[in-house]
Each structure stands twice: as C-alpha cells, then as structure tokens.
Scaffold this active site. Structure first.
Site, PDB file in Angstrom:
ATOM      1  N   ARG A   7      11.986 -23.883   7.238  1.00 14.67           N
ATOM      2  CA  ARG A   7      13.025 -23.757   5.987  1.00 14.67           C
ATOM      3  C   ARG A   7      12.684 -24.465   4.821  1.00 14.67           C
ATOM      4  O   ARG A   7      12.613 -25.853   4.992  1.00 14.67           O
ATOM      5  CB  ARG A   7      14.669 -23.772   6.321  1.00 14.67           C
ATOM      6  CG  ARG A   7      15.505 -23.322   5.162  1.00 14.67           C
ATOM      7  CD  ARG A   7      16.742 -23.567   6.253  1.00 14.67           C
ATOM      8  NE  ARG A   7      16.941 -24.974   6.140  1.00 14.67           N
ATOM      9  CZ  ARG A   7      17.311 -26.160   4.964  1.00 14.67           C
ATOM     10  NH1 ARG A   7      17.290 -25.633   3.790  1.00 14.67           N
ATOM     11  NH2 ARG A   7      17.245 -27.277   5.291  1.00 14.67           N
ATOM     12  N   VAL A   8      13.048 -23.665   3.678  1.00 15.04           N
ATOM     13  CA  VAL A   8      12.976 -24.245   2.095  1.00 15.04           C
ATOM     14  C   VAL A   8      14.101 -24.111   1.863  1.00 15.04           C
ATOM     15  O   VAL A   8      14.702 -22.660   1.940  1.00 15.04           O
ATOM     16  CB  VAL A   8      11.620 -24.161   1.456  1.00 15.04           C
ATOM     17  CG1 VAL A   8      10.349 -24.924   2.199  1.00 15.04           C
ATOM     18  CG2 VAL A   8      11.248 -22.860   1.209  1.00 15.04           C
ATOM     19  N   SER A   9      14.708 -24.558   0.514  1.00 15.73           N
ATOM     20  CA  SER A   9      15.970 -24.184  -0.237  1.00 15.73           C
ATOM     21  C   SER A   9      15.810 -23.242  -1.363  1.00 15.73           C
ATOM     22  O   SER A   9      16.584 -22.458  -1.545  1.00 15.73           O
ATOM     23  CB  SER A   9      16.618 -25.468  -0.787  1.00 15.73           C
ATOM     24  OG  SER A   9      16.953 -26.300   0.429  1.00 15.73           O
ATOM     25  N   THR A  10      14.438 -23.443  -2.050  1.00 15.87           N
ATOM     26  CA  THR A  10      14.091 -22.680  -2.932  1.00 15.87           C
ATOM     27  C   THR A  10      12.687 -22.060  -2.687  1.00 15.87           C
ATOM     28  O   THR A  10      11.786 -22.539  -2.145  1.00 15.87           O
ATOM     29  CB  THR A  10      14.328 -23.222  -4.275  1.00 15.87           C
ATOM     30  OG1 THR A  10      13.314 -24.295  -4.399  1.00 15.87           O
ATOM     31  CG2 THR A  10      15.646 -23.995  -4.499  1.00 15.87           C
ATOM     32  N   GLN A  13       9.634 -24.458  -3.583  1.00 13.64           N
ATOM     33  CA  GLN A  13       9.110 -25.247  -2.387  1.00 13.64           C
ATOM     34  C   GLN A  13       8.109 -24.553  -1.638  1.00 13.64           C
ATOM     35  O   GLN A  13       8.358 -23.123  -1.288  1.00 13.64           O
ATOM     36  CB  GLN A  13      10.296 -25.858  -1.592  1.00 13.64           C
ATOM     37  CG  GLN A  13      11.194 -26.629  -2.516  1.00 13.64           C
ATOM     38  CD  GLN A  13      12.381 -27.140  -1.696  1.00 13.64           C
ATOM     39  OE1 GLN A  13      13.167 -26.138  -1.048  1.00 13.64           O
ATOM     40  NE2 GLN A  13      12.735 -28.468  -1.590  1.00 13.64           N
TER      41      GLN A  13
END
Length: 218
Positions: A7-10, A13
């Site tokens: 998982r990444v936030s944006t 990334q």
C-alpha cells in the site's frame, strides 16, 4: 496461499521498494508469493473500507499474509490490532518484514498479540477520557455542544421569511400549504406563529392604523 499486501498513500509513491523487500523475505523463507494485492489509499482510512478489508475476509486457515511494515495495514494502533486479531482468529499467518514481527500459532506470537491488544485498549481509554474532559470543559465555558436540531433550522427559515408568510396567509394560503412549501411540521409552524407571526401582524396593523389616521382627508 501466500499473499503479499502493498500500500502507498498517493500515486506519486512507488510500490517497487515494498515488492523487492517482500521478494527477498520470501526467498529467505522458501516461500512463493501466490498473489499480490496493491492499493493506493491513506492509512487513516479504516481497513474495512479498503481492499485490505476484503482480503482479510477472503483468507482462510493456513494462508499467509506478508507486509513490509505493520503500518501498511493502518496508521492507528487500534485498527492494526483489530486486523491482526481477525487474522489470528482465522489462523492466518502474518509476517511484517521490516518490523521482524511474526504472528502465527506459536506462544510468542500470542503473547505479542496480547501485549499489542492491551496497548490498543489503553489507547482507546485515553482517547475516550480526553474526549470527556474536553466536552466537560466546553460545557463549563457555556459552549453549546452538538448540532442544533433540524426543527431549529426550519424555524429560523420561517422567521427569516415571516413577512412573505404573512402575505401568503393574506392571499388565502392555508397553513398546511405553507408547511408543505417550507417542508416543516405543523407543530414547528405553530411555534413560529405563536412566537413571531403574531408580533408581525400586530406591527403591521398598528402601522396601517397610524397611516390611516395621519392620511389627509379629502
């Protein structure tokens, strides 16, 4: 089945570093990743509202989930422990490569999970206590808490349009039709009429009589 969760936030990334980390870990344990689950979502978003929630529900006894860090599951300790607890209950193994955490059926994992759960419970209690203290302080300061009732908002709308409502009544509109027009209940209109409408009608009558008395006679 061995599943890797990334998982990444944006979108800016990259998932490549996480993927390489998990591949190295899997090789060191003679594991083969059968499925990769990736998503772009904030860690503050509850796990059940992300792909992760569906993934946890689909996993079965004996499956393995690999992440690079427990923070990939969530940004809050309480949410992390809820996810870990659900996995342990389903007898799913969880590996966090950078944290060097292993949650399986060993006694050490159960003790670690208990410790994390205890910390999460303390955190929930502290949050609840801080919330109660803040609300109590606001009450002492005379600050009105909570949202105003919907009837207040509708009553205010009637107050703001009181002169138009008087004109509507004078043109023969029924109270029921006015209530439908403004989307208010009859008891709200009765409160408005009792507190405000009579005062408006009285002022208009006084003004009309004053104008009549001062008008020049022909």
């Amino acid at each position: 089945m061995v599943i890797a969760y990334l998982r990444v936030s944006t979108e800016k990334q990259t998932l490549e570093n996480q993927q390489n980390e998990i591949l190295r870990f899997a090789d060191s344990r003679d594991l083969r990743v059968d499925r990769w689950v990736t998503e772009i979502a904030s860690g503050r978003k509850h796990g059940s509202e992300r792909k992760l929630g569906a993934l946890v529900r689909q996993m079965h006894k004996g499956d393995t989930l690999i992440v690079t860090e427990l923070s990939r599951l969530s940004r809050t300790l309480t949410d992390i422990m809820a996810i870990v607890g659900e996995l342990l209950k389903k007898e799913v193994y969880l590996y966090s490569t950078k944290d060097h955490c292993v949650f399986d059926d060993t006694i050490n994992s159960k003790v670690l999970c208990f410790a994390f759960g205890l910390v999460a419970e303390i955190e929930r209690n502290l949050i609840s206590m801080r919330t109660r203290e803040a609300l109590a302080l606001r009450r002492e300061q005379g600050i009105v808490l909570g949202r105003r009732k919907g009837s207040y908002t509708k009553l205010q709308q009637l107050i703001d349009d009181r002169r138009e409502i008087v004109r509507m009544l004078n043109r023969g509109h029924s109270v029921a039709s006015i209530c439908r027009e403004y989307g208010v209940a009859r008891n709200t209109f009765d409160r408005f009429r009792k507190q405000y409408l009579r005062a408006v009608v009285l002022r208009d009558r006084i003004r009309w009589r004053t104008q009549e008395q001062t008008a020049p006679t022909k």
